[in-house]
Design a protein around this motif. Structure first.
Motif, PDB file in Angstrom:
ATOM      1  N   HIS A 128       0.834  -1.206   0.000  1.00 58.26           N
ATOM      2  CA  HIS A 128       0.000   0.000   0.000  1.00 58.26           C
ATOM      3  C   HIS A 128       0.871   1.258   0.000  1.00 58.26           C
ATOM      4  O   HIS A 128       0.575   2.232  -0.710  1.00 58.26           O
ATOM      5  CB  HIS A 128      -0.908   0.014   1.229  1.00 58.26           C
ATOM      6  CG  HIS A 128      -1.994  -1.019   1.200  1.00 58.26           C
ATOM      7  ND1 HIS A 128      -2.554  -1.476   0.028  1.00 58.26           N
ATOM      8  CD2 HIS A 128      -2.641  -1.679   2.210  1.00 58.26           C
ATOM      9  CE1 HIS A 128      -3.491  -2.371   0.303  1.00 58.26           C
ATOM     10  NE2 HIS A 128      -3.555  -2.509   1.626  1.00 58.26           N
ATOM     11  N   GLN A 172       4.182   5.860  -5.482  1.00 61.90           N
ATOM     12  CA  GLN A 172       4.189   5.918  -6.943  1.00 61.90           C
ATOM     13  C   GLN A 172       3.079   6.824  -7.460  1.00 61.90           C
ATOM     14  O   GLN A 172       3.270   7.599  -8.407  1.00 61.90           O
ATOM     15  CB  GLN A 172       4.048   4.503  -7.511  1.00 61.90           C
ATOM     16  CG  GLN A 172       5.272   3.621  -7.269  1.00 61.90           C
ATOM     17  CD  GLN A 172       5.057   2.188  -7.718  1.00 61.90           C
ATOM     18  OE1 GLN A 172       3.937   1.777  -8.021  1.00 61.90           O
ATOM     19  NE2 GLN A 172       6.140   1.410  -7.754  1.00 61.90           N
ATOM     20  N   ARG A 173       1.929   6.742  -6.824  1.00 62.35           N
ATOM     21  CA  ARG A 173       0.813   7.595  -7.234  1.00 62.35           C
ATOM     22  C   ARG A 173       1.132   9.065  -6.982  1.00 62.35           C
ATOM     23  O   ARG A 173       0.818   9.934  -7.796  1.00 62.35           O
ATOM     24  CB  ARG A 173      -0.448   7.189  -6.470  1.00 62.35           C
ATOM     25  CG  ARG A 173      -1.687   7.974  -6.880  1.00 62.35           C
ATOM     26  CD  ARG A 173      -2.887   7.578  -6.044  1.00 62.35           C
ATOM     27  NE  ARG A 173      -4.027   8.435  -6.332  1.00 62.35           N
ATOM     28  CZ  ARG A 173      -5.114   8.530  -5.580  1.00 62.35           C
ATOM     29  NH1 ARG A 173      -5.206   7.788  -4.475  1.00 62.35           N
ATOM     30  NH2 ARG A 173      -6.098   9.337  -5.904  1.00 62.35           N
ATOM     31  N   ASP A 191       2.419   1.770  -3.443  1.00 56.27           N
ATOM     32  CA  ASP A 191       1.416   2.261  -4.389  1.00 56.27           C
ATOM     33  C   ASP A 191       1.159   3.754  -4.197  1.00 56.27           C
ATOM     34  O   ASP A 191       1.032   4.507  -5.173  1.00 56.27           O
ATOM     35  CB  ASP A 191       0.106   1.491  -4.220  1.00 56.27           C
ATOM     36  CG  ASP A 191       0.221   0.042  -4.670  1.00 56.27           C
ATOM     37  OD1 ASP A 191       1.190  -0.288  -5.385  1.00 56.27           O
ATOM     38  OD2 ASP A 191      -0.663  -0.761  -4.283  1.00 56.27           O
TER      39      ASP A 191
END
Length: 604
Positions: free
Chosen positions: A582, A588-589, A585
């Motif tokens: 999580h 990266q987002r 992610d």
């Protein structure tokens, strides 16, 4: 009803309780001359220790509030449990209150208050952190269910058709605290309304029996005597149950008796709540008497206080109350710097249970100059306060001109907490900023009530790296206009930068209370929780921000940081891997959302 109270009838009575484990035994009532023995348990207070030795032990808390339920008839939803839980949470983490670090208090409300989450917090987290010398608090506000002699607390996902497996048993809560949580003091605050319509067979008596059964070895502080009705009042503050309202008021300092020593002891809190609940109910032709039972040291400190009665009330035994009225709709009423409620001109606000002495009441309406009144509260006296919002916020032309000249030199960033802004190149020189500072200081001299000038001065001092002056400027802006959310957010940012993360959390919780749908405030609250090492609360705040606006890049970043910290502390390999995923992610987002690249984050 004319009093504005909503009374629970015998089949929907609310049971309110405060149970404290003090490591002692409960004293049974002595036998009567005829040999009979009362089944009542009498209060046995230990001799108090030297008051000069008072100190507040370290504490941990789980605070739970459920107003609306997933599987219960919407007609049975409740009005105030979530707001009561939030009020109690704020009181626990406030420096003028329980003084607990934010990372030590886990808050579950609404859909987060599932049976699984409640079990984890009570049965896993609390036993893992609490030590022998600590205080532990468990607070629940919501529906209570009972069948036979067993009582249950209803989580958000309770199923009324199988509540024995989907609700949390009171006896389980008691046994976990008694056997698994190693702490010197254990407190359970239960503000649970149960209804026969929710579960046939539920009665006030059966739930009371279960609370009493769970009270063995505990100090029990209940809101009513047996068979009395309990009630809540939508006109009390922002709307609350009586017991919780006065519990919070007392913990925030109003229970501190003369001579004011700066601490709220167990004796003081109990006496304050007992007296004020019964007096408030009696004034509305109702009967409600909180009752304390147990064996405890009454001098144990439960909170800090900065509310000191004035000399005129140094021998007072009672508290007083204020009734505030305003002359226009939509006025925010503040008491001693804390928002009480937004009210309209035809709805007076009652604020009972105030310590004797001087208090400051402020009425704030956007676009108008606030009205401030300092009043002296006398014991046993209800005093009226009229706040008059009269003048539009028009500032002298010279002050406005000075502000405009300063703002022409000041390059505004969206927030001193904005990550990208930290690395962006400033478009002002130090000379520009110093000149802007002079303009804003001059504007404030021309008009001391110019909140925007104080705010801009804070922004300028922040860019000049003068943290002390920035803090003072933001604080002045809030003194002028307590509803100035942007100033409160920036003030919190400076507190974080100066290492005062706990106070920043308190300020941002207040900002979120003022604007609950402001995703930027919630994102900054996540940042503050991170600096206060409250990883779970940081993740929740960031998630709340993203639920409002999914494109909030700061919330994405802070949630990722929180997940990474939670992963580092997680001992279960699959759970650790999931949290790490999580976090990856989210990082990266964040990079995709901002086109921002820094070695600090690219390694994640």
């Amino acid at each position: 009803m004319s009093s504005g109270l909503r009374i629970a009838n015998l089949t929907t009575a609310c049971v309110f309780g405060l149970l404290l484990t003090a490591g002692g035994v409960l004293a049974q009532a002595p036998a009567a001359p005829d040999g009979t023995k009362s089944r009542d348990i009498q209060l046995k207070r230990r001799e108090s220790s030297n008051p000069t030795d008072i100190k507040i032990p370290r504490g941990y808390a789980v605070v739970i509030g459920v107003s609306e339920y997933q599987k219960i008839d919407p007609a049975q939803n409740l009005a105030f449990p979530v707001s009561d839980a939030q009020s109690f949470y704020r009181a626990l983490i406030s420096q003028n209150g329980g003084g607990l670090p934010a990372e030590n208090v886990h808050l579950l409300t609404g859909q987060n208050a599932t049976l699984g989450n409640i079990r984890h917090e009570i049965e896993v987290w609390l036993p893992s952190v609490a030590k022998d010398s600590d205080t532990v608090v468990v607070y629940f506000a919501g529906h209570g269910l009972s069948a036979g002699k067993r009582g249950y607390l209803a989580p958000w996902d309770v199923d009324p058709n199988s509540f024995d497996t989907t609700a949390y048993p009171m006896d389980t809560l008691a046994s976990v605290l008694a056997d698994k949580v190693h702490a010197n003091w254990k407190m359970i605050v239960v503000d649970a309304c149960h209804s026969g319509k929710v579960m046939p067979g539920s009665t006030a008596e059966s739930l009371n029996r279960q609370v009493g059964k769970a009270s063995k070895g505990l100090l029990t502080f209940t809101a009513t005597r047996e068979r009395e009705e309990s009630f809540e009042d939508p006109k009390l503050g922002a709307g609350a149950g009586l017991f919780t309202y006065f519990l919070v008021q007392g913990l925030q300092g109003n229970a501190d008796k003369p001579p004011c020593d700066g601490f709220i002891t167990a004796d003081e809190l109990i006496d304050y709540v007992e007296k004020n609940v019964s007096q408030y109910a009696s004034g509305r032709n109702r009967s409600q008497h909180p009752t304390a039972l147990g064996d405890f040291d009454g001098s144990v400190a439960l909170g800090r206080s900065t509310v000191c009665p004035s000399p005129v009330t140094s021998t007072a035994q009672d508290s007083g109350s204020l009734v505030v009225e305003v002359n226009m709709d939509g006025v925010d009423v503040y008491l001693d710097g804390k928002l009480v409620k937004k009210i309209n001109k035809n709805t007076p606000l009652s604020i009972p249970g105030l310590a004797g002495g001087s208090h400051v009441i402020v009425g704030v309406h956007e676009g108008y100059d606030p009205d401030t009144k300092e009043v002296v509260v006398l014991p046993g006296v209800k005093k009226g306060v009229s706040l008059r919002i009269r003048y539009a916020s028009e500032h002298p032309k010279k002050a406005q001109a000075l502000l405009d000249r300063g703002e022409a030199l000041l390059y505004h960033r969206s927030s001193s907490l904005n990550v990208a802004a930290i690395y962006s190149k400033s478009r002002q020189t130090n000379d520009d900023l110093k000149k802007a500072r002079e303009f804003f200081e001059a504007a404030l001299k021309e008009d001391p009530r110019f909140a925007k000038a104080a705010y801009d001065l804070g922004q300028t001092c922040t860019l000049l790296s003068d943290s002390k002056a920035a803090l003072a400027a933001y604080k002045e802006a809030l003194h002028i206009d307590p509803s100035y959310v942007e100033a409160r957010v920036q003030y919190a940012g400076q507190l974080i930068e100066t290492g005062e993360a706990a106070q920043a959390v308190s300020e941002l919780n207040e900002a979120a209370r003022l604007e609950p749908r402001n995703d930027e405030v919630l994102a900054q609250l996540a940042r503050a929780y991170l600096d206060d090492d409250a990883w779970q609360e940081a993740a929740k705040a960031a998630q709340s921000a993203l639920a409002i606006r999914d494109s909030n890049e700061e919330a994405v970043l802070w949630r990722g940081v929180a997940y990474r910290q939670l992963a580092a502390a997680e001992k279960n390999p699959p759970a650790r891997a999931q949290l790490s995923g999580h976090a990856r992610d989210d990082f990266q987002r964040f990079l995709k959302m901002t086109n921002f690249s820094s070695p600090i984050y690219s390694q994640a």
